[in-house]
Design a protein around this motif. Sequence first.
Motif, PDB file in Angstrom:
ATOM      1  N   PHE A  95       0.819  -1.209   0.000  1.00 48.50           N
ATOM      2  CA  PHE A  95       0.000   0.000   0.000  1.00 48.50           C
ATOM      3  C   PHE A  95       0.858   1.266   0.000  1.00 48.50           C
ATOM      4  O   PHE A  95       0.451   2.296  -0.525  1.00 48.50           O
ATOM      5  CB  PHE A  95      -0.953   0.021   1.200  1.00 48.50           C
ATOM      6  CG  PHE A  95      -2.042  -1.022   1.131  1.00 48.50           C
ATOM      7  CD1 PHE A  95      -2.408  -1.602  -0.074  1.00 48.50           C
ATOM      8  CD2 PHE A  95      -2.715  -1.427   2.273  1.00 48.50           C
ATOM      9  CE1 PHE A  95      -3.401  -2.558  -0.144  1.00 48.50           C
ATOM     10  CE2 PHE A  95      -3.716  -2.374   2.219  1.00 48.50           C
ATOM     11  CZ  PHE A  95      -4.064  -2.944   1.004  1.00 48.50           C
ATOM     12  N   SER A  96       2.025   1.191   0.621  1.00 50.05           N
ATOM     13  CA  SER A  96       2.907   2.367   0.668  1.00 50.05           C
ATOM     14  C   SER A  96       3.400   2.749  -0.730  1.00 50.05           C
ATOM     15  O   SER A  96       3.838   3.880  -0.946  1.00 50.05           O
ATOM     16  CB  SER A  96       4.097   2.110   1.595  1.00 50.05           C
ATOM     17  OG  SER A  96       4.867   1.018   1.103  1.00 50.05           O
ATOM     18  N   ILE A  97       3.327   1.799  -1.684  1.00 50.74           N
ATOM     19  CA  ILE A  97       3.671   2.099  -3.079  1.00 50.74           C
ATOM     20  C   ILE A  97       2.400   2.435  -3.865  1.00 50.74           C
ATOM     21  O   ILE A  97       2.323   3.454  -4.557  1.00 50.74           O
ATOM     22  CB  ILE A  97       4.383   0.903  -3.750  1.00 50.74           C
ATOM     23  CG1 ILE A  97       5.687   0.570  -3.026  1.00 50.74           C
ATOM     24  CG2 ILE A  97       4.643   1.193  -5.225  1.00 50.74           C
ATOM     25  CD1 ILE A  97       6.390  -0.681  -3.545  1.00 50.74           C
ATOM     26  N   CYS A  98       1.382   1.569  -3.749  1.00 41.83           N
ATOM     27  CA  CYS A  98       0.193   1.673  -4.607  1.00 41.83           C
ATOM     28  C   CYS A  98      -0.687   2.879  -4.284  1.00 41.83           C
ATOM     29  O   CYS A  98      -1.147   3.581  -5.207  1.00 41.83           O
ATOM     30  CB  CYS A  98      -0.642   0.399  -4.494  1.00 41.83           C
ATOM     31  SG  CYS A  98       0.177  -1.078  -5.155  1.00 41.83           S
ATOM     32  N   VAL A  99      -0.952   3.133  -3.016  1.00 45.66           N
ATOM     33  CA  VAL A  99      -1.887   4.202  -2.662  1.00 45.66           C
ATOM     34  C   VAL A  99      -1.372   5.579  -3.101  1.00 45.66           C
ATOM     35  O   VAL A  99      -2.094   6.321  -3.785  1.00 45.66           O
ATOM     36  CB  VAL A  99      -2.230   4.157  -1.154  1.00 45.66           C
ATOM     37  CG1 VAL A  99      -3.024   5.394  -0.736  1.00 45.66           C
ATOM     38  CG2 VAL A  99      -3.027   2.885  -0.837  1.00 45.66           C
ATOM     39  N   PRO A 100      -0.126   5.967  -2.761  1.00 49.07           N
ATOM     40  CA  PRO A 100       0.363   7.262  -3.255  1.00 49.07           C
ATOM     41  C   PRO A 100       0.416   7.334  -4.780  1.00 49.07           C
ATOM     42  O   PRO A 100       0.154   8.396  -5.371  1.00 49.07           O
ATOM     43  CB  PRO A 100       1.771   7.356  -2.656  1.00 49.07           C
ATOM     44  CG  PRO A 100       1.749   6.466  -1.459  1.00 49.07           C
ATOM     45  CD  PRO A 100       0.845   5.335  -1.852  1.00 49.07           C
ATOM     46  N   CYS A 101       0.738   6.221  -5.416  1.00 52.44           N
ATOM     47  CA  CYS A 101       0.812   6.168  -6.881  1.00 52.44           C
ATOM     48  C   CYS A 101      -0.552   6.467  -7.503  1.00 52.44           C
ATOM     49  O   CYS A 101      -0.666   7.287  -8.430  1.00 52.44           O
ATOM     50  CB  CYS A 101       1.308   4.789  -7.307  1.00 52.44           C
ATOM     51  SG  CYS A 101       1.242   4.483  -9.082  1.00 52.44           S
ATOM     52  N   LEU A 102      -1.611   5.835  -6.991  1.00 53.60           N
ATOM     53  CA  LEU A 102      -2.953   6.040  -7.535  1.00 53.60           C
ATOM     54  C   LEU A 102      -3.515   7.408  -7.155  1.00 53.60           C
ATOM     55  O   LEU A 102      -4.241   8.033  -7.942  1.00 53.60           O
ATOM     56  CB  LEU A 102      -3.889   4.928  -7.055  1.00 53.60           C
ATOM     57  CG  LEU A 102      -3.513   3.518  -7.525  1.00 53.60           C
ATOM     58  CD1 LEU A 102      -4.469   2.480  -6.959  1.00 53.60           C
ATOM     59  CD2 LEU A 102      -3.490   3.433  -9.048  1.00 53.60           C
ATOM     60  N   LEU A 103      -3.175   7.889  -5.969  1.00 53.18           N
ATOM     61  CA  LEU A 103      -3.634   9.220  -5.557  1.00 53.18           C
ATOM     62  C   LEU A 103      -3.021  10.310  -6.431  1.00 53.18           C
ATOM     63  O   LEU A 103      -3.656  11.324  -6.712  1.00 53.18           O
ATOM     64  CB  LEU A 103      -3.304   9.474  -4.089  1.00 53.18           C
ATOM     65  CG  LEU A 103      -4.255   8.842  -3.070  1.00 53.18           C
ATOM     66  CD1 LEU A 103      -3.717   9.010  -1.670  1.00 53.18           C
ATOM     67  CD2 LEU A 103      -5.649   9.453  -3.174  1.00 53.18           C
ATOM     68  N   LYS A 104      -1.781  10.097  -6.850  1.00 55.63           N
ATOM     69  CA  LYS A 104      -1.124  11.063  -7.735  1.00 55.63           C
ATOM     70  C   LYS A 104      -1.906  11.202  -9.037  1.00 55.63           C
ATOM     71  O   LYS A 104      -2.081  12.309  -9.568  1.00 55.63           O
ATOM     72  CB  LYS A 104       0.310  10.631  -8.022  1.00 55.63           C
ATOM     73  CG  LYS A 104       1.110  11.662  -8.805  1.00 55.63           C
ATOM     74  CD  LYS A 104       2.552  11.222  -8.979  1.00 55.63           C
ATOM     75  CE  LYS A 104       3.348  12.268  -9.779  1.00 55.63           C
ATOM     76  NZ  LYS A 104       4.766  11.838  -9.967  1.00 55.63           N
ATOM     77  N   VAL A 105      -2.405  10.087  -9.557  1.00 57.95           N
ATOM     78  CA  VAL A 105      -3.250  10.114 -10.759  1.00 57.95           C
ATOM     79  C   VAL A 105      -4.555  10.846 -10.459  1.00 57.95           C
ATOM     80  O   VAL A 105      -5.003  11.711 -11.223  1.00 57.95           O
ATOM     81  CB  VAL A 105      -3.553   8.682 -11.256  1.00 57.95           C
ATOM     82  CG1 VAL A 105      -4.528   8.710 -12.429  1.00 57.95           C
ATOM     83  CG2 VAL A 105      -2.271   7.967 -11.643  1.00 57.95           C
ATOM     84  N   ALA A 106      -5.169  10.508  -9.320  1.00 69.56           N
ATOM     85  CA  ALA A 106      -6.471  11.074  -8.967  1.00 69.56           C
ATOM     86  C   ALA A 106      -6.402  12.575  -8.697  1.00 69.56           C
ATOM     87  O   ALA A 106      -7.411  13.280  -8.840  1.00 69.56           O
ATOM     88  CB  ALA A 106      -7.035  10.353  -7.738  1.00 69.56           C
ATOM     89  N   LEU A 107      -5.242  13.072  -8.316  1.00 72.34           N
ATOM     90  CA  LEU A 107      -5.083  14.502  -8.012  1.00 72.34           C
ATOM     91  C   LEU A 107      -4.911  15.348  -9.273  1.00 72.34           C
ATOM     92  O   LEU A 107      -4.891  16.580  -9.189  1.00 72.34           O
ATOM     93  CB  LEU A 107      -3.885  14.706  -7.086  1.00 72.34           C
ATOM     94  CG  LEU A 107      -4.134  14.372  -5.607  1.00 72.34           C
ATOM     95  CD1 LEU A 107      -2.829  14.193  -4.859  1.00 72.34           C
ATOM     96  CD2 LEU A 107      -4.994  15.440  -4.953  1.00 72.34           C
ATOM     97  N   ASN A 108      -4.788  14.716 -10.420  1.00 72.12           N
ATOM     98  CA  ASN A 108      -4.676  15.450 -11.677  1.00 72.12           C
ATOM     99  C   ASN A 108      -6.042  16.060 -12.012  1.00 72.12           C
ATOM    100  O   ASN A 108      -7.001  15.342 -12.286  1.00 72.12           O
ATOM    101  CB  ASN A 108      -4.218  14.512 -12.802  1.00 72.12           C
ATOM    102  CG  ASN A 108      -3.917  15.258 -14.087  1.00 72.12           C
ATOM    103  OD1 ASN A 108      -4.371  16.378 -14.301  1.00 72.12           O
ATOM    104  ND2 ASN A 108      -3.141  14.627 -14.949  1.00 72.12           N
ATOM    105  N   LYS A 109      -6.141  17.370 -11.986  1.00 76.75           N
ATOM    106  CA  LYS A 109      -7.435  18.053 -12.129  1.00 76.75           C
ATOM    107  C   LYS A 109      -7.750  18.471 -13.571  1.00 76.75           C
ATOM    108  O   LYS A 109      -8.701  19.215 -13.802  1.00 76.75           O
ATOM    109  CB  LYS A 109      -7.471  19.264 -11.195  1.00 76.75           C
ATOM    110  CG  LYS A 109      -7.322  18.883  -9.721  1.00 76.75           C
ATOM    111  CD  LYS A 109      -7.288  20.098  -8.829  1.00 76.75           C
ATOM    112  CE  LYS A 109      -7.205  19.686  -7.353  1.00 76.75           C
ATOM    113  NZ  LYS A 109      -5.949  19.048  -7.003  1.00 76.75           N
TER     114      LYS A 109
END
Length: 451
Positions: free
Chosen positions: A139-153
């Motif tokens: 999760f320490s790899i996957c969650v920040p990785c996916l959140l970075k995508v989701a934060l693209n506005k």
Amino acid sequence: MSMQRRTEHPVEKFTELFSELENCSEMEQKQKIEEMNELMNEMNKVEICSVFTNGQLDRLNKMIEERKISLENAIPLLKHMGYCKAMKDFLGTSLCKSSLQERFEKMIVEEKKKKNEKLLVDLCECYISLYESLREALFSICVPCLLKVALNKEESEENQKEVEMALLAMSNIKAYHRVGNGLYLNEMTEILKYHQKNHYLTRLAYQSAWVFLISRWTYDKFLNSNVLNELHFVGEATRELEELMKCADWKRKEEEEERGKETKEELLLLRWLVIIDFYSQKVQIHGEEFVKLTRCIIDLCRAAKGNCREIYRKCYSFFYYYIFRAESFYYSLCEEVADLILEEMHGPTIDNEVTTLNIDAFYDFLRVLRGKREKKNSLTSFILFAWNWLNGKAKEEIEKENQKVMLYRELCEKMEEEGYEDLIVSFYKSVFDLAHFRALSKNPNDYFVYH
């Protein structure tokens, strides 16, 4: 797609195309995978589960290992499998650990070191959306990785789809998984707040963000103040339900209804009801928010009747657990739900699960109105009475009791007029002996109205 392929059963055709993948060129594989993805869109929940087997995924893993299919070709198929599973099998069956899952776990660690962000995102989305038995260390790899995508506005259609898939994958991280709030809380709060102001997410992406956040409640009590005070979950969920009800096609084609194929709006409604149920178990919803949410679910229940029984049953679960057993008793709402239940009990067909809830709910409802709900102990009751008296609330409590008595009388009259007791007798004769009803009292007198 040829006319022959359109008339074939989607699962059979999917299986046929899957078996052909290892014996075609790369271009042919891409074409077949596009067709397989279209076929998955046509499948219902049961059919989707039938193609998500460990054997199927292990076979695909072997094809990748033997270089009969490239990872570049396999990823679009796996991502769409994950998308359909997350949508149509929400909180449903789970896949056991497979050789493909082990491959993903190794590759996620390797690609993190190589800093190939695009491939890492694809791997994380496939891994998290397909499987329930996840390695929490990743999760320490996957969650920040996916959140970075989701934060693209960026509001382009392509970016919206990428954001949607990232958040949908995250929504598959179940409540029993521990995810440290330092990995997600600030970012997810920013995503939700920004959407509430600017409306940049798709409906599914916004819902998925909430599913992920509310699911963290089990191990993160800090969420309580954040969700309630800053993000307004109940109000947002009510608004989304209302808007989805307007968009839903409640007059579906007969063949779709027979196959149990839900529309996208129905799937979104079901997902909202599941997460509302989970939230309600953690928080006692009070006041106007509770009234609006409940009235919305009453409207949804009526709209879904005869069209989507799964939504209908989910609505009933909410009524049973969060109105009839609520500490704060909402009289007008109970009367509205009672009307809805009486309508169902007079229906031409019997749904065993709903009928169980009907009868048990009325039993509990009448028990509360008669004032026979058991107290934990007499000392507690005395202390509560004394506290109300000292704080000038004795009159308010008496008025509440008077409301109960009045509602009980009105409900008794309504139930007599509509033949409630005759219905109980008819159910007793026809279905009370079924295994489905073993948890209920077998004595019909327990369900009768007494003055």
